[in-house]
Design an enzyme around this catalytic site. Structure first.
Site, short mmCIF file in Angstrom:
data_model
loop_
_atom_site.label_atom_id
_atom_site.label_comp_id
_atom_site.label_asym_id
_atom_site.label_seq_id
_atom_site.Cartn_x
_atom_site.Cartn_y
_atom_site.Cartn_z
N GLN A 173 0.82 -1.20 0.00
CA GLN A 173 0.00 0.00 0.00
C GLN A 173 0.86 1.26 0.00
O GLN A 173 0.34 2.36 -0.12
CB GLN A 173 -0.92 0.01 1.23
CG GLN A 173 -1.92 -1.15 1.23
CD GLN A 173 -2.75 -1.23 2.50
OE1 GLN A 173 -2.91 -2.31 3.05
NE2 GLN A 173 -3.30 -0.12 2.97
N ARG A 216 -8.86 -1.12 8.51
CA ARG A 216 -9.64 0.13 8.48
C ARG A 216 -9.71 0.79 9.86
O ARG A 216 -10.78 1.23 10.30
CB ARG A 216 -11.06 -0.16 7.98
CG ARG A 216 -11.13 -0.40 6.47
CD ARG A 216 -12.53 -0.75 6.02
NE ARG A 216 -12.85 -0.17 4.73
CZ ARG A 216 -13.57 -0.78 3.79
NH1 ARG A 216 -14.02 -1.99 3.96
NH2 ARG A 216 -13.84 -0.17 2.67
N CYS A 217 -8.57 0.86 10.55
CA CYS A 217 -8.62 1.39 11.93
C CYS A 217 -8.26 2.86 12.00
O CYS A 217 -8.42 3.46 13.06
CB CYS A 217 -7.74 0.56 12.86
SG CYS A 217 -5.98 0.93 12.74
N GLU A 224 -12.73 4.34 5.89
CA GLU A 224 -12.71 3.55 7.12
C GLU A 224 -13.83 3.89 8.09
O GLU A 224 -14.02 3.20 9.09
CB GLU A 224 -11.34 3.73 7.79
CG GLU A 224 -10.26 3.16 6.90
CD GLU A 224 -8.86 3.51 7.32
OE1 GLU A 224 -7.95 2.70 7.11
OE2 GLU A 224 -8.64 4.61 7.87
#
Lengths: 789, 168
Positions: free
Chosen positions: A222, A372-373, A742
């Site tokens: 990423q 997705r934190c 997120e």
């Protein structure tokens, strides 16, 4: 939201269909495992069966004799090049391959390089490793006890398993409010260890060209630019120089934060390719992915709220114990070991707040920040949204009413929280009231009362959360020292078509479509004429990558800023072509025209052509611009979620009857794509709330290490999400847009947990840890004597 | 391990290859004949990313050996568009935004193809159960359900001689 551009141009606000779909729909995506190169070898990794053990010996002679096996790499091999350990993003160290001790089950022990992946797998079976198992440290609550082994004696001054202590806020002022408060509630809340489990696992193909001393790595990352720099810093001594390293992040089959870290597999494959001089492919299996790659969450929290009897919240205290596994490899900005956890005051006004956190080592895989934190915001939001409900129950107020009473008001924006964040914008009461109306809250409460009277269990759960995304301003945010800006580079060709490259990297979020829309909005060039590329470090401008919903806040802003530079130049060229002064020109998307004489105009395409064929003397030829955007602040999207559940008295089964999610991410680039992000995010909120957990036994065996028992929800478990939106733009962002990717995963779990607790509240239930499963609920019903036989 | 010679017809084309009996069909498809649209997402037959059609029936190609497919006719995602036109399912996934990262998409479409073959007008619940052997991590399934509904409608219209398919 009204669109400024036509559907043909497809700027902001148009739900244009995705450019990337054509290849994916026909099996022509190019994911890492799809690439093949001449002479390519295959790597498989031998992993530890023990959580904590001395390695007495590794005998790879039988494996080496197998036809097709080229090499067996061990810690001793890498030690010769000082590559047996590597740094983590948190300035800790992580083993690439061990030389004497394994620290968690499934840890990499050795790697086989062979001509065929089947042969490589065969060879793993032939490697004989002699272990001396030791008692592992599994429970973080006892990790600091004196009789526990010090897991990291390799670290200077490390006398126990404590990693760090971190505090935010004013302890004394907060304690004082608590001492004097009319009401204090306190609750232990555990957020279990989970795993992103993107459908594509991690992998790479390292390809070292010995003649040119040039390394190309195709990999599931990423953050390709950061990886390139890390490779140069870590392996510069073996001849890997940054200009001779090309990292290519091709199509990625989902990331969700699991493809941010550097995993040992990448490093071993790279080292093997450098040594052998051939391409080496490593693609991990699902069980390796679940058991060894970055986990998420694993926070043990104790929350407290001080309030008045009538429900005005005064102060918040949260104490957290974080289980980081055997090394601190959490993917955080370097100054934030607990990420953005300090956004835990949420959407509410507190006079003061204080949080303290401790992180400990255990014999488990490293990680923490993923799924997705947004850098621990999932944990922060779960804590505050659960605690608000605990308080509501204590003071006997409806949880909706309690929230409305305590919201930060729109006129207080920008709002400085007691823990130091400056929220950019938000109208929480407006969005929440819309949700209450839409779901018919008052009627639901009536229905619930009737059902309760009949002995049935129905619950309504609320989550009104505030996110913090778009890291971040260079003053505070860096990854290993590199400031967390991001970038865009736009080059318009003579015929008015463009190529645009970015420092981020999509993993399905639709950047190829939405970035083109931002440029289309700014320049009036049709989005279909703008080719977007990311992920190739040789061609794309340097950026920090895509995670923590930072793409729109950072590279999205850079796209608008670079386009505006082009528009400034376009104005000069238009003035020259029309023989008027710049001040006499007006802009509408796609053209400059002379004020009062709109028939005298030059389109952006005319101008692009002139930039190459007839540019003003003294001006640089060509039509391109670059922008590296250092955000002035983060963006703070928010949402109001309401979940309605029915619970079966006979089985404890929880049925989500309705789930309404209203999100506000400011101005919207592509509503269709935003909605898709929310649907996926909600499902990744459902998953840890009800199904997924990485469970370890006392010996450190991972009990849920495959898809047989790590329960990723299917279409059957997933409810038909209802979504809606409000629009409160970010004032500091060039196009008023906030991140969104997120939000739903951050916001959904407490809505579900609150609904389940709400269904059982009249029995005296104050809290249930996620995942809320049927057996857990059935146990409660049984204890309370209300389970149906 | 002695190899066997097998012939498998994939998307109408016959491939004759020598393979070990242990070679999984998904590896045959991806590695031997380079059709990399079929993906691998797990090691326990759970995710369905490797779903293809074998003689018209959807199967998880990770849970079958290539030699078992000897003489069979397979369809993979690469063979779904016909004569330069999207299949209604491909069109539906695009129009309804039923894909994001695209990794589950080929398997999802292949599975839905058999579902619509057997049940041309499924309810939402039937679609959800019908694709429950296929995991998706991006979409939350909502738009996949809509995509299948879109395709069902389009296929029904096509049967009645109405509506045209979009070009690839």
């Amino acid at each position: 939201m009204k669109c400024k551009t036509s559907p043909e141009v497809g700027g902001m606000g148009h739900s244009i269909k995705r450019k990337e779909d054509a290849r994916f729909l026909q099996g022509k995506g190019q994911y890492t495992d799809d690439f093949k190169f001449p002479g390519m070898l295959h790597m498989k990794i031998l992993r530890s069966p023990f959580a904590y053990a001395k390695i007495l010996s590794i005998d790879s002679s039988a494996a080496m004799e197998l036809e097709g096996v080229v090499a067996v790499v061990t810690g001793e091999t890498l030690k010769e090049y000082n590559l047996h350990w590597m740094p983590t993003l948190m300035s800790d160290t992580q083993m690439v391959l061990p030389t004497d001790t394994v620290m968690y089950q499934a840890q990499e022990v050795a790697a086989v390089i062979a001509t065929d992946p089947y042969i490589a797998a065969d060879a793993l079976e032939l490697i004989e490793v002699e272990y001396d198992p030791m008692d592992p440290v599994i429970n973080p609550h006892t990790a600091l006890e004196a009789d526990k082994p010090v897991l990291r004696p390799d670290k200077e001054g490390q006398t126990n398993n404590h990693i760090w202590h971190w505090e935010t806020g004013d302890r004394e002022a907060t304690d004082k409010i608590f001492d004097e408060a009319e009401v204090v509630v306190k609750q232990d809340i555990y957020i279990p260890r989970i795993h992103v489990a993107s459908i594509e696992t991690c992998g790479c193909i390292a390809n070292f060209d010995k003649i040119n001393e040039h390394l190309t790595v195709h990999m599931t990352t990423q953050a390709p630019h950061a990886i390139r720099t890390v490779l140069a810093l870590v392996a510069g001594h073996v001849g890997l120089s940054e200009e001779k390293i090309r990292v290519i992040s091709p199509d990625i089959g989902g990331g969700f934060g699991g493809k941010v870290p550097v995993y040992p597999g990448y490093v071993i494959a790279t080292a093997a390719s450098v040594l052998i001089g051939k391409p080496v492919k490593w693609i991990e299996d699902r069980s390796e992915n679940l058991q060894a790659d970055s986990f998420a969450r694993d926070y043990h929290m104790t929350g407290e709220i001080a309030a008045t009897k009538d429900g005005k919240m005064k102060a918040l205290r949260i104490k957290t114990l974080a289980d980081h596994g055997y090394t601190d490899a959490a993917a955080n900005p370097s100054k934030f070991p607990a990420g953005m956890f300090s956004v835990c005051t949420g959407s509410y006004e507190f006079e003061n707040a204080f949080t303290e956190m401790d992180a400990v080592y255990t014999n488990k895989a490293p990680g923490g920040v993923a799924y997705r934190c947004s850098f621990r915001v999932t944990e922060a939001v779960h804590a505050i949204e659960r605690m608000v409900d605990v308080l509501a129950q204590e003071v006997g107020m409806d949880p909706a009413e309690l929230r409305l009473k305590n919201f930060i008001q729109p006129e207080q924006m920008p709002y400085k929280t007691p823990l130091g964040w400056e929220y950019d914008s938000g109208d929480y009461p407006m969005t929440f009231k819309k949700a209450l109306d839409k779901i018919g809250y008052d009627e639901l409460r009536k229905e619930q009362a009737e059902k309760r009277a009949k002995g049935e269990f129905m619950g309504i759960g609320i989550s009104t959360f505030t996110e913090i995304v778009g890291a971040g301003p260079s003053k505070d945010f860096d990854i290993l020292g590199i400031k967390m800006f991001d970038s865009a580079e736009i080059r318009v060709h003579p015929t008015g078509k463009a190529i645009a490259r970015f420092g981020t990297k999509s993993q399905g979020q639709g950047h190829e479509t939405t970035y083109a829309q931002i440029i289309a909005e700014e320049l009036g060039l049709p989005a279909t004429h703008i080719q977007v590329e990311e992920g190739d470090t040789d061609t794309a401008p340097y950026g920090l990558g895509t995670y923590a919903s930072r793409s729109t806040p950072t590279a999205g802003a850079a796209a608008a800023m670079a386009a505006r530079k082009l528009r400034d130049k376009a104005r000069k060229i238009a003035a020259y072509l029309l023989e008027v002064s710049e001040e006499d020109l007006e802009w509408e998307p796609g053209k400059f025209f002379v004020k009062g004489a709109p028939e005298k105009s030059k389109t952006i395409q005319d101008i692009a052509f002139a930039a190459y064929t007839n540019h003003p003397q003294g001006m640089e030829a060509g039509f391109e611009a670059t922008h590296y955007y250092d955000p002035p602040n983060l963006t703070f999207p928010y949402g109001a979620y309401i979940c309605v559940v029915d619970i079966d008295k006979g089985t404890g089964e929880i049925k989500i009857r309705r789930f309404l999610a209203i999100d506000d991410c400011g101005n919207i680039i592509n509503p269709m794509i935003v909605e898709g992000q929310v649907h996926g995010g909600l499902t990744m909120g459902l998953a840890p709330a009800m199904y997924e957990e990485l469970i370890y036994d006392d010996e450190g065996n991972i009990l849920t290490g495959t898809f047989m028992d790590y329960l990723v929800p299917t279409a059957v478990e997933t409810p038909a999400w209802e979504t809606d939106k409000t629009i409160t733009p970010s004032p500091h962002h060039p196009i008023g847009a906030k991140g969104i990717g997120e939000s739903a995963t951050v916001g959904a779990p407490p809505a579900i947990a609150n609904a389940v607790v709400d269904a059982l509240a009249h029995l005296g239930v104050k809290h249930v840890d996620i995942p809320v499963t049927a057996p857990k609920v059935w146990q409660i019903l049984k204890e309370k004597g209300v389970a149906e036989a | 391990m002695s190899k066997q010679t097998i012939t498998i017809t994939v998307n109408g084309e016959a491939y004759t290859e020598e393979v070990e009996p242990r070679m999984l069909l998904v590896h045959f498809i991806r590695e031997k004949i380079n059709l990399t649209g079929t993906h691998i997402g797990c090691d326990s037959t759970s995710c369905g990313a490797c779903t293809i059609l074998m003689d018209g029936k959807s199967i998880k190609s990770c849970t079958m050996f290539a030699v078992q497919a000897n003489g069979k006719h397979l369809t993979t995602i690469e063979g779904v568009a016909q004569n330069g036109q999207y299949h209604p399912l491909q069109e539906g996934f695009k129009e309804e935004h039923g894909l994001q990262c695209g990794f589950c998409t080929p398997g999802m479409i292949m599975r839905a193809m058999e579902l619509l073959e057997k049940n041309p007008n499924p309810t939402e619940e039937e679609i959800r159960w019908g694709i429950s052997g296929n995991l998706c991590r991006c979409t939350g399934y909502v738009n996949i359900v809509k995509a299948v509904q879109y395709a069902a409608k389009k296929m029904e219209e096509a049967k009645q001689g109405k509506g045209a398919l979009n070009e690839v």
